[in-house]
Design a protein around this motif. Structure first.
Motif, PDB file in Angstrom:
ATOM      1  N   ALA A 137      19.146 -43.749  48.537  1.00 22.02           N
ATOM      2  CA  ALA A 137      19.844 -42.713  49.311  1.00 22.02           C
ATOM      3  C   ALA A 137      20.873 -41.994  48.442  1.00 22.02           C
ATOM      4  CB  ALA A 137      20.522 -43.344  50.533  1.00 22.02           C
ATOM      5  N   PHE A 138      21.622 -42.723  47.637  1.00 22.18           N
ATOM      6  CA  PHE A 138      22.576 -42.077  46.733  1.00 22.18           C
ATOM      7  C   PHE A 138      21.854 -41.264  45.652  1.00 22.18           C
ATOM      8  CE2 PHE A 138      26.036 -44.732  48.388  1.00 22.18           C
ATOM      9  CZ  PHE A 138      27.069 -43.804  48.367  1.00 22.18           C
ATOM     10  N   PHE A 139      20.714 -41.759  45.212  1.00 25.78           N
ATOM     11  CA  PHE A 139      19.908 -40.989  44.252  1.00 25.78           C
ATOM     12  C   PHE A 139      19.573 -39.614  44.824  1.00 25.78           C
ATOM     13  CE2 PHE A 139      15.721 -39.636  42.778  1.00 25.78           C
ATOM     14  CZ  PHE A 139      15.888 -39.643  41.397  1.00 25.78           C
ATOM     15  N   LEU A 140      19.167 -39.593  46.092  1.00 29.43           N
ATOM     16  CA  LEU A 140      18.816 -38.324  46.737  1.00 29.43           C
ATOM     17  C   LEU A 140      20.040 -37.436  46.933  1.00 29.43           C
ATOM     18  CD1 LEU A 140      16.242 -39.549  49.415  1.00 29.43           C
ATOM     19  CD2 LEU A 140      15.772 -38.353  47.264  1.00 29.43           C
ATOM     20  N   VAL A 141      21.183 -38.034  47.262  1.00 30.19           N
ATOM     21  CA  VAL A 141      22.400 -37.241  47.444  1.00 30.19           C
ATOM     22  C   VAL A 141      22.747 -36.511  46.156  1.00 30.19           C
ATOM     23  CG1 VAL A 141      24.901 -37.381  47.794  1.00 30.19           C
ATOM     24  CG2 VAL A 141      23.359 -38.604  49.329  1.00 30.19           C
ATOM     25  N   PHE A 142      22.718 -37.211  45.034  1.00 25.52           N
ATOM     26  CA  PHE A 142      23.043 -36.574  43.756  1.00 25.52           C
ATOM     27  C   PHE A 142      21.967 -35.578  43.335  1.00 25.52           C
ATOM     28  CE2 PHE A 142      26.141 -39.960  43.328  1.00 25.52           C
ATOM     29  CZ  PHE A 142      27.157 -39.354  42.600  1.00 25.52           C
ATOM     30  N   LEU A 143      20.717 -35.900  43.637  1.00 22.94           N
ATOM     31  CA  LEU A 143      19.624 -35.033  43.167  1.00 22.94           C
ATOM     32  C   LEU A 143      19.499 -33.771  43.999  1.00 22.94           C
ATOM     33  CD1 LEU A 143      17.294 -34.931  41.069  1.00 22.94           C
ATOM     34  CD2 LEU A 143      15.820 -35.904  42.847  1.00 22.94           C
ATOM     35  N   LEU A 144      19.816 -33.832  45.295  1.00 24.24           N
ATOM     36  CA  LEU A 144      19.515 -32.718  46.197  1.00 24.24           C
ATOM     37  C   LEU A 144      20.741 -31.926  46.634  1.00 24.24           C
ATOM     38  CD1 LEU A 144      16.878 -34.480  48.498  1.00 24.24           C
ATOM     39  CD2 LEU A 144      16.489 -33.103  46.447  1.00 24.24           C
ATOM     40  N   THR A 145      21.926 -32.314  46.179  1.00 22.93           N
ATOM     41  CA  THR A 145      23.112 -31.543  46.560  1.00 22.93           C
ATOM     42  C   THR A 145      22.969 -30.098  46.083  1.00 22.93           C
ATOM     43  OG1 THR A 145      24.534 -33.490  46.461  1.00 22.93           O
ATOM     44  CG2 THR A 145      25.603 -31.341  46.299  1.00 22.93           C
ATOM     45  N   PRO A 146      23.063 -29.123  46.985  1.00 21.77           N
ATOM     46  CA  PRO A 146      22.854 -27.729  46.583  1.00 21.77           C
ATOM     47  C   PRO A 146      24.063 -27.162  45.846  1.00 21.77           C
ATOM     48  CG  PRO A 146      23.435 -27.842  48.898  1.00 21.77           C
ATOM     49  CD  PRO A 146      23.309 -29.268  48.432  1.00 21.77           C
ATOM     50  N   GLY A 147      23.840 -26.026  45.213  1.00 16.64           N
ATOM     51  CA  GLY A 147      24.923 -25.327  44.549  1.00 16.64           C
ATOM     52  C   GLY A 147      25.131 -25.705  43.104  1.00 16.64           C
ATOM     53  N   VAL A 148      24.294 -26.612  42.573  1.00 15.47           N
ATOM     54  CA  VAL A 148      24.387 -27.041  41.178  1.00 15.47           C
ATOM     55  C   VAL A 148      22.992 -26.940  40.585  1.00 15.47           C
ATOM     56  CG1 VAL A 148      24.960 -28.950  39.613  1.00 15.47           C
ATOM     57  CG2 VAL A 148      26.264 -28.641  41.734  1.00 15.47           C
ATOM     58  N   PRO A 149      22.858 -26.425  39.352  1.00 14.64           N
ATOM     59  CA  PRO A 149      21.530 -26.340  38.731  1.00 14.64           C
ATOM     60  C   PRO A 149      20.831 -27.702  38.681  1.00 14.64           C
ATOM     61  CG  PRO A 149      23.123 -25.088  37.457  1.00 14.64           C
ATOM     62  CD  PRO A 149      23.910 -25.846  38.495  1.00 14.64           C
ATOM     63  N   LEU A 150      19.527 -27.707  38.898  1.00 11.23           N
ATOM     64  CA  LEU A 150      18.756 -28.949  38.944  1.00 11.23           C
ATOM     65  C   LEU A 150      18.918 -29.758  37.668  1.00 11.23           C
ATOM     66  CD1 LEU A 150      16.725 -30.816  40.310  1.00 11.23           C
ATOM     67  CD2 LEU A 150      14.888 -29.391  39.391  1.00 11.23           C
ATOM     68  N   ARG A 151      18.936 -29.106  36.530  1.00 11.31           N
ATOM     69  CA  ARG A 151      19.037 -29.839  35.268  1.00 11.31           C
ATOM     70  C   ARG A 151      20.334 -30.641  35.173  1.00 11.31           C
ATOM     71  NH1 ARG A 151      19.950 -24.475  34.123  1.00 11.31           N
ATOM     72  NH2 ARG A 151      22.018 -23.989  33.234  1.00 11.31           N
ATOM     73  N   ASP A 152      21.384 -30.164  35.867  1.00 14.36           N
ATOM     74  CA  ASP A 152      22.651 -30.877  35.845  1.00 14.36           C
ATOM     75  C   ASP A 152      22.686 -32.025  36.855  1.00 14.36           C
ATOM     76  OD1 ASP A 152      23.593 -29.152  33.904  1.00 14.36           O
ATOM     77  OD2 ASP A 152      24.545 -27.793  35.347  1.00 14.36           O
ATOM     78  N   ARG A 153      21.763 -32.003  37.804  1.00 17.26           N
ATOM     79  CA  ARG A 153      21.754 -33.045  38.836  1.00 17.26           C
ATOM     80  C   ARG A 153      20.984 -34.286  38.419  1.00 17.26           C
ATOM     81  NH1 ARG A 153      19.117 -29.974  43.496  1.00 17.26           N
ATOM     82  NH2 ARG A 153      19.553 -27.902  42.706  1.00 17.26           N
ATOM     83  N   ILE A 154      20.056 -34.143  37.477  1.00 16.98           N
ATOM     84  CA  ILE A 154      19.132 -35.235  37.167  1.00 16.98           C
ATOM     85  C   ILE A 154      19.859 -36.430  36.553  1.00 16.98           C
ATOM     86  CG2 ILE A 154      17.182 -35.908  35.719  1.00 16.98           C
ATOM     87  CD1 ILE A 154      16.084 -33.074  36.100  1.00 16.98           C
ATOM     88  N   ARG A 155      20.713 -36.167  35.560  1.00 16.74           N
ATOM     89  CA  ARG A 155      21.376 -37.279  34.889  1.00 16.74           C
ATOM     90  C   ARG A 155      22.282 -38.076  35.827  1.00 16.74           C
ATOM     91  NH1 ARG A 155      25.006 -36.982  29.311  1.00 16.74           N
ATOM     92  NH2 ARG A 155      25.558 -39.197  29.257  1.00 16.74           N
ATOM     93  N   PRO A 156      23.166 -37.451  36.625  1.00 13.96           N
ATOM     94  CA  PRO A 156      23.974 -38.240  37.572  1.00 13.96           C
ATOM     95  C   PRO A 156      23.125 -39.007  38.586  1.00 13.96           C
ATOM     96  CG  PRO A 156      24.921 -36.065  37.279  1.00 13.96           C
ATOM     97  CD  PRO A 156      23.574 -36.044  36.612  1.00 13.96           C
ATOM     98  N   ALA A 157      22.010 -38.399  39.007  1.00  7.50           N
ATOM     99  CA  ALA A 157      21.142 -39.083  39.969  1.00  7.50           C
ATOM    100  C   ALA A 157      20.593 -40.377  39.382  1.00  7.50           C
ATOM    101  CB  ALA A 157      20.004 -38.157  40.399  1.00  7.50           C
ATOM    102  N   PHE A 158      20.204 -40.343  38.119  1.00  2.83           N
ATOM    103  CA  PHE A 158      19.689 -41.557  37.483  1.00  2.83           C
ATOM    104  C   PHE A 158      20.816 -42.521  37.130  1.00  2.83           C
ATOM    105  CE2 PHE A 158      15.827 -39.065  37.031  1.00  2.83           C
ATOM    106  CZ  PHE A 158      14.854 -40.030  37.276  1.00  2.83           C
ATOM    107  N   ASN A 159      22.003 -42.006  36.827  1.00  2.00           N
ATOM    108  CA  ASN A 159      23.149 -42.886  36.567  1.00  2.00           C
ATOM    109  C   ASN A 159      23.424 -43.810  37.748  1.00  2.00           C
ATOM    110  OD1 ASN A 159      23.663 -41.867  34.036  1.00  2.00           O
ATOM    111  ND2 ASN A 159      25.312 -40.497  34.687  1.00  2.00           N
ATOM    112  N   VAL A 160      23.318 -43.262  38.943  1.00  3.37           N
ATOM    113  CA  VAL A 160      23.715 -44.015  40.126  1.00  3.37           C
ATOM    114  C   VAL A 160      22.706 -45.106  40.488  1.00  3.37           C
ATOM    115  CG1 VAL A 160      22.638 -42.698  42.017  1.00  3.37           C
ATOM    116  CG2 VAL A 160      24.933 -43.628  42.319  1.00  3.37           C
ATOM    117  N   VAL A 161      21.483 -45.026  39.980  1.00  2.00           N
ATOM    118  CA  VAL A 161      20.469 -46.031  40.326  1.00  2.00           C
ATOM    119  C   VAL A 161      20.015 -46.863  39.139  1.00  2.00           C
ATOM    120  CG1 VAL A 161      19.602 -44.649  42.249  1.00  2.00           C
ATOM    121  CG2 VAL A 161      18.528 -44.436  39.999  1.00  2.00           C
ATOM    122  N   ALA A 162      20.417 -46.518  37.931  1.00  2.00           N
ATOM    123  CA  ALA A 162      19.861 -47.178  36.745  1.00  2.00           C
ATOM    124  C   ALA A 162      20.132 -48.677  36.730  1.00  2.00           C
ATOM    125  CB  ALA A 162      20.416 -46.514  35.481  1.00  2.00           C
TER     126      ALA A 162
END
Length: 558
Positions: free
Chosen positions: A213-238
């Motif tokens: 669920a947190f992975f999706l929150v970081f990955l899908l939050t609007p207003g930020v370029p997708l390329r900038d969302r990928i790394r934080p999304a993986f940080n939270v689940v790694a």
């Protein structure tokens, strides 16, 4: 200085409120009072702890089991390795540890709420909890002191409170914005959340849903370029992904099964049965419709008795929906409100999972400790703005203070009365007489091995090895035998040929085989899989511990 220390003063206050009833009970009533706090399933953990090492866990002392949530079992087993001694020392130490982690979890949550709202009053709602104040009070279900039960719920509160504390600290850093949350040059909130989320998973495995669920929150939050969302999304689940993989491999290596055997025993497709219980509580006429459609009578009393199990799933889920909807309407660009959506989504997925795949009557209140905690957090955050607009000297705010104080005092008083001042507890009566019971059993059969139809109190109290007949703390072969309807046969083949039950099947002296078989068949605690074997076995009553009607019954194939 006052502002700096206020969150910790609030935390000390709420943590103390959680600790007072259990500590008072221990001081006044000793071990007898502890039994009124400790839930029955806790004895499964305690029985495993007294027989296990830190790398190998067993209920019967002979075969491996993984039927538990790992963090709390590891803590209890470590505690027993350190303190040694008899079951009383383990019981008291485990209870005090449960008080400590539950109180600390509530304290950290209160500090997080204060950081979000600036309100000490809203922070204090963690005791006895918003769920209890709204829904639970009608079912006497889950005041916060229920988490002091020597089960995993206390450590689940601790890990949940720790995650909220980390989250509140991050989002209140100067200059924290939606853009800074995704700044690749900053080791930020996603990394720090990623460090604590594995603890939530290990404290209660079916809370694993908060991680994707947190992975999706970081990955899908609007207003930020997708390329900038990928790394934080993986940080939270790694880290959680690595920890989960290691846990599964370890399970397979020592216990022969990747997932806990308790899950396979309790699981199955039960969506329609769960919905029937829940909807019948709101629309009783459904009971008549079901009886007419199936031709089989229903037991309304059973539905009423189990309705709290449905409510404790739905209540936190409804609050989660309200929170997500409110953030979508009013706080779309504010990360301090966006980030807790990870907890809300995790609770909603857990709702769907539990309603669909976990038998409702197996779901104790301790299954939802994190959900209950988040219910209070979500409510406090959502009403924080409205509360702040109340006149500090106005009648409304004073009325809230007085009303809360009255509810709190009566809630604490009710808890103390039901624990420190209640003497009758069958589990305690059995445990207190454990030496005499063991001596009687040794005279009957010095090599006795038991099939325990109970929640671990028999195995915890006496030294004779036991297989868990419900299968929750069984080894993988015993769990499979139960699912196949051959638990009695399997136990007999292993030399476990004495059946015993403390709280679920009352046995009277001088019962013959036919009467014993009838008593087992009529007991709602005996699973259908066990009932299917009863006609294939003969039963002989060896001895009854009459104060608790605990029968020790020899069984053998006909």
């Amino acid at each position: 200085m006052t502002k700096k220390w206020t969150p910790w003063l609030v935390a000390a206050g709420t943590g103390s409120l959680v600790a007072i009833p259990p500590l008072y009970t221990l001081l006044r009533s000793g071990s007898r009072g502890v039994f009124n706090f400790v839930r029955a399933d806790a004895f499964l953990y305690l029985a495993v702890a007294k027989r296990s090492s830190l790398s190998w866990y067993t209920f019967d002392g002979e075969t491996a089991t993984n039927g538990f949530h790992p963090l709390w079992q590891f803590m209890l087993t470590s505690l027993h390795r350190v303190i040694g001694g008899d079951t009383e020392r383990l019981l008291i130490a485990g209870f005090l540890l449960s008080v400590l982690v539950a109180s600390a979890g509530v304290a950290m949550t209160s500090a997080a709420i204060f950081r979000y709202t600036g309100s000490a009053f809203l922070s204090f709602l963690t005791v006895p909890g918003v769920y209890y104040l709204t829904l639970g009070v009608g079912y006497d279900n889950w005041p916060i002191w229920s988490s002091v039960n020597c089960l995993e719920s206390g450590v689940s509160l601790f890990c949940g409170g720790l995650s909220l504390l980390v989250l509140s600290r991050e989002v209140h850093r100067p200059g924290f914005t939606l853009e800074s949350m995704y700044d690749p040059s900053v080791r930020g909130v996603s990394w720090r959340l990623g460090l604590v989320l594995p603890l939530i998973m290990l404290s209660r495995l079916d809370d694993v849903f908060v991680i994707p669920a947190f992975f999706l929150v970081f990955l899908l939050t609007p207003g930020v370029p997708l390329r900038d969302r990928i790394r934080p999304a993986f940080n939270v689940v790694a880290l959680s992904t690595v920890v989960l993989g290691l846990y599964l491999v370890y399970n397979k290596a020592y216990a022969g099964a990747f997932l806990p055997v308790s899950g396979s025993v309790k699981g199955g497709f039960v969506l329609f049965r769960s919905l029937y219980v829940g909807l019948s509580g709101a629309f009783p006429f459904l009971i008549d419709i079901k009886e007419s459609a199936t031709g089989r009578p229903s037991v309304p009393g059973d539905i009423q008795a189990n309705l709290f199990r449905f409510v404790q799933i739905i209540g936190p889920a409804l609050m989660s929906v309200i929170y997500v909807w409110s953030v979508g309407v009013s706080h779309r660009r504010q990360p301090r409100y966006i980030l807790p959506i990870g907890f809300a989504l995790g609770i909603l997925v857990k709702l769907a999972y539990n309603l669909t795949y976990v038998h409702l009557w197996h779901q104790g209140s301790w299954y939802f400790a994190l959900s209950m905690l988040m219910t209070t957090f979500f409510f406090a955050v959502l009403v924080g703005g409205a509360y702040a607009r109340l006149d500090a000297r106005g009648v409304a705010r004073k009325a809230l203070y007085i009303g809360y104080a009255i509810v709190l005092l009566f809630s604490m008083g009710r808890q103390i009365l039901s624990s420190a001042y209640v003497d009758h507890n069958p589990s305690y009566d059995f445990w207190a007489d454990r030496v005499a019971i063991q001596e009687a059993l040794d005279q009957i059969d010095p090599d006795a091995k038991l099939l325990e139809l109970d929640d671990g109190i028999i195995s915890f109290s006496i030294e004779s090895p036991s297989i868990h007949a419900f299968g929750f703390a069984a080894d993988k072969d015993s769990a499979m035998a139960l699912r196949q309807g051959r638990m009695l046969a399997h136990a007999y083949e292993r030399g476990y040929d004495i059946f015993a039950s403390n709280g679920y099947v009352g046995i009277d002296p001088h019962m013959d085989a036919q009467a014993i078989r009838a008593r087992l068949r009529e007991s709602g605690a005996v699973q259908d899989e066990l009932r299917s074997e009863l006609d294939s076995f003969d039963f002989e009553l060896l001895w009854v511990h009459e104060p608790t009607r605990t029968g020790f019954i020899r069984f053998k194939p006909l």
